[in-house]
Design a protein around this motif. Structure first.
Motif, mmCIF file in Angstrom:
data_model
loop_
_atom_site.group_PDB
_atom_site.id
_atom_site.type_symbol
_atom_site.label_atom_id
_atom_site.label_comp_id
_atom_site.label_asym_id
_atom_site.label_seq_id
_atom_site.Cartn_x
_atom_site.Cartn_y
_atom_site.Cartn_z
ATOM 1 N N ALA A 171 -3.237 1.006 -4.592
ATOM 2 C CA ALA A 171 -3.480 2.201 -3.782
ATOM 3 C C ALA A 171 -4.499 1.970 -2.668
ATOM 4 C CB ALA A 171 -3.930 3.351 -4.678
ATOM 5 N N ASN A 172 -5.524 1.156 -2.914
ATOM 6 C CA ASN A 172 -6.573 0.956 -1.917
ATOM 7 C C ASN A 172 -7.233 -0.399 -2.123
ATOM 8 O OD1 ASN A 172 -8.774 1.331 -3.925
ATOM 9 N ND2 ASN A 172 -7.992 3.440 -3.956
ATOM 10 N N ILE A 173 -8.126 -0.752 -1.205
ATOM 11 C CA ILE A 173 -8.740 -2.078 -1.228
ATOM 12 C C ILE A 173 -9.553 -2.314 -2.495
ATOM 13 C CG2 ILE A 173 -10.849 -1.395 -0.025
ATOM 14 C CD1 ILE A 173 -8.848 -4.619 0.664
ATOM 15 N N ASN A 174 -10.122 -1.245 -3.058
ATOM 16 C CA ASN A 174 -10.939 -1.381 -4.267
ATOM 17 C C ASN A 174 -10.097 -1.722 -5.494
ATOM 18 O OD1 ASN A 174 -13.344 -0.750 -2.892
ATOM 19 N ND2 ASN A 174 -12.949 1.447 -3.124
ATOM 20 N N ASP A 175 -8.803 -1.382 -5.438
ATOM 21 C CA ASP A 175 -7.895 -1.656 -6.561
ATOM 22 C C ASP A 175 -7.255 -3.033 -6.483
ATOM 23 O OD1 ASP A 175 -8.372 0.834 -7.606
ATOM 24 O OD2 ASP A 175 -6.567 1.757 -6.767
ATOM 25 N N PHE A 176 -7.524 -3.753 -5.380
ATOM 26 C CA PHE A 176 -6.779 -4.993 -5.165
ATOM 27 C C PHE A 176 -7.016 -6.024 -6.259
ATOM 28 C CE2 PHE A 176 -6.260 -9.287 -3.471
ATOM 29 C CZ PHE A 176 -4.931 -9.223 -3.078
ATOM 30 N N GLN A 177 -8.275 -6.298 -6.593
ATOM 31 C CA GLN A 177 -8.552 -7.333 -7.581
ATOM 32 C C GLN A 177 -7.979 -6.980 -8.956
ATOM 33 O OE1 GLN A 177 -9.858 -10.393 -6.763
ATOM 34 N NE2 GLN A 177 -9.105 -10.889 -8.831
ATOM 35 N N PRO A 178 -8.152 -5.724 -9.446
ATOM 36 C CA PRO A 178 -7.516 -5.387 -10.730
ATOM 37 C C PRO A 178 -5.994 -5.555 -10.707
ATOM 38 C CG PRO A 178 -9.178 -3.755 -10.178
ATOM 39 C CD PRO A 178 -9.024 -4.635 -8.976
ATOM 40 N N CYS A 179 -5.365 -5.210 -9.567
ATOM 41 C CA CYS A 179 -3.911 -5.398 -9.452
ATOM 42 C C CYS A 179 -3.555 -6.882 -9.431
ATOM 43 C CB CYS A 179 -3.394 -4.727 -8.181
ATOM 44 S SG CYS A 179 -3.378 -2.927 -8.243
ATOM 45 N N LEU A 180 -4.349 -7.670 -8.705
ATOM 46 C CA LEU A 180 -4.108 -9.105 -8.621
ATOM 47 C C LEU A 180 -4.224 -9.757 -9.990
ATOM 48 C CD1 LEU A 180 -3.576 -11.513 -6.708
ATOM 49 C CD2 LEU A 180 -6.070 -11.763 -6.507
ATOM 50 N N ASP A 181 -5.146 -9.280 -10.809
ATOM 51 C CA ASP A 181 -5.334 -9.843 -12.143
ATOM 52 C C ASP A 181 -4.111 -9.638 -13.037
ATOM 53 O OD1 ASP A 181 -7.863 -10.653 -11.418
ATOM 54 O OD2 ASP A 181 -8.878 -8.919 -12.298
ATOM 55 N N LYS A 182 -3.294 -8.638 -12.712
ATOM 56 C CA LYS A 182 -2.104 -8.363 -13.508
ATOM 57 C C LYS A 182 -0.913 -9.255 -13.119
ATOM 58 C CE LYS A 182 -3.269 -3.454 -14.035
ATOM 59 N NZ LYS A 182 -2.834 -2.077 -13.692
#
Length: 379
Positions: A171-182
């Motif tokens: 959804a946003n730049i702050n969510d990128f790393q958690p999404c990338l980890d998946k």
């Protein structure tokens, strides 16, 4: 008689089961090349079965050897699933004979579109085909670089994935790393802008770069979230979308099936190409209910007279609702959808015609699968 060879390496792809029926309706002799357990074998519409190994390493050599020993036996050979396409595309290398015989494109420079999301996106850029903005993720890329090149929300899409697997919505730049980890496989990971609009599923048949037949549909039900496979659709024809498909076929040099997804953005009046999978899917045999049977397209190819008239746009009140029986029943079971069960119980809009009573082999395998799903029995 026109003779086709249909090929599938994966025994778990149920989408191949009814594809032989398309070619039988067109009057073809249909041979299949697959393993004993393959869904491609679970139908009464093939003439001959050529047994192949379940193991990919053996399968690719067996197929190449069979085709080379029978160079003129078939008018058309079609690879029906993602795994088979990827396997053979990687295997044949620069062999011009196997490229021409096996791969569903005529332009060798575009072979990167086969089972590769980053390859499809690059090809769209080459041919000026409208697709969401994207970049290829690398470990060196910074969050600032991503934010400069893309507008959030974005999708993280694994290069080789299917049926909505391997996609993360960010959804946003702050969510990128958690999404990338998946993300399980970050090689050639595509970061792509997420376009808000109407999902359009397309099944198409192309021949030597020319659009022969197509059906497009709005999505009524997903098995899971927005990126999962679908269980109910409403089908129609759209002259504007047909122009996009014609350009796509000519640009990529497609010769075979296309399981394609667009997003239509009403405000911009643009069709954004999201996926181009050059293989069959479960919806293609249901074209016989839409008035635009893909089998009629096969007949055009056999006759050498492709009509190519796609000026029709279906009125809203004339669109055709279709459901895939086993998929939708499993969705109803999963979500305890009583209303969905009732649609099947009362023959809503003639739903019973989608139950494969017309093919006892397929019917038995589908109901065995449903029974095992219901009682959580391992296959």
């Amino acid at each position: 008689m026109y003779k086709v060879l249909l090929v599938s390496v994966g025994h778990f792809f149920d989408s191949t089961a009814e594809i032989p029926s398309i070619f039988k309706r067109a009057g073809c002799t249909v041979d299949i090349f697959c393993s004993e357990k393959s869904w491609l074998k679970s139908n009464k519409f093939h003439d001959n079965w050529i047994q192949a190994s379940e193991e990919e390493e053996s399968f690719k050599y067996e197929l190449a050897d069979y085709v080379k020993k029978n160079p003129d036996k078939y008018n058309w050979i079609l690879l029906l699933d993602e795994f088979t396409l990827k396997l053979m595309n990687n295997f044949i290398g620069d062999d011009p004979f196997l490229f021409e015989k096996l791969l569903p494109i005529t332009k060798i420079e575009n072979r990167e579109v086969l089972s590769s999301k980053i390859g499809m996106s690059r090809a769209c850029s080459r041919y000026n085909i409208t697709t969401p903005r994207f970049i290829n993720y690398t470990e060196d890329i910074s969050l600032d670089d991503i934010a400069k090149n893309l507008h959030f929300p974005i999708l993280l899409k694994e290069d080789f994935s299917f049926s909505g697997l391997g996609i993360q919505h960010c959804a946003n730049i702050n969510d990128f790393q958690p999404c990338l980890d998946k993300v399980l496989n970050k090689k050639n990971l595509v970061l792509q802008e997420f376009i808000e609009g109407d999902d359009i599923g397309v099944e198409a048949l192309f021949y030597e770069g020319q659009l022969v037949s197509y059906n497009c549909a709005t999505i009524l039900s997903y098995m899971g979230g927005k990126f999962s496979f679908t269980t109910r659709r409403t089908y129609y024809q759209d002259a504007a979308l047909a122009k996009e498909l014609k350009k796509l076929g000519e640009s990529f040099g497609i010769s075979g099936f296309g399981s394609i997804q667009y997003i239509y953005h009403k405000g911009r009046n643009l069709f954004y190409l999201i996926e181009t999978d050059l293989r069959s899917n479960s919806w293609m045999p249901y074209s016989k209910f839409t008035g635009k049977d893909i089998a009629d397209g096969v007949r055009q190819i056999i006759s050498g007279k492709i009509i190519g008239d796609f000026s029709e746009t279906t009125p809203l009140n004339a669109r055709t609702e279709i459901a895939i029986f086993d998929r939708d029943i499993r969705r109803c079971m999963k979500y305890k959808d009583l209303k969905g069960f009732l649609r099947w119980a009362v023959n809503y809009k003639g739903y019973w015609k989608f139950i494969p009573f017309y093919d006892t082999k397929l019917f038995n395998r589908i109901f065995t699968k449903l029974y095992k799903d219901l009682f959580k029995i391992k296959y």
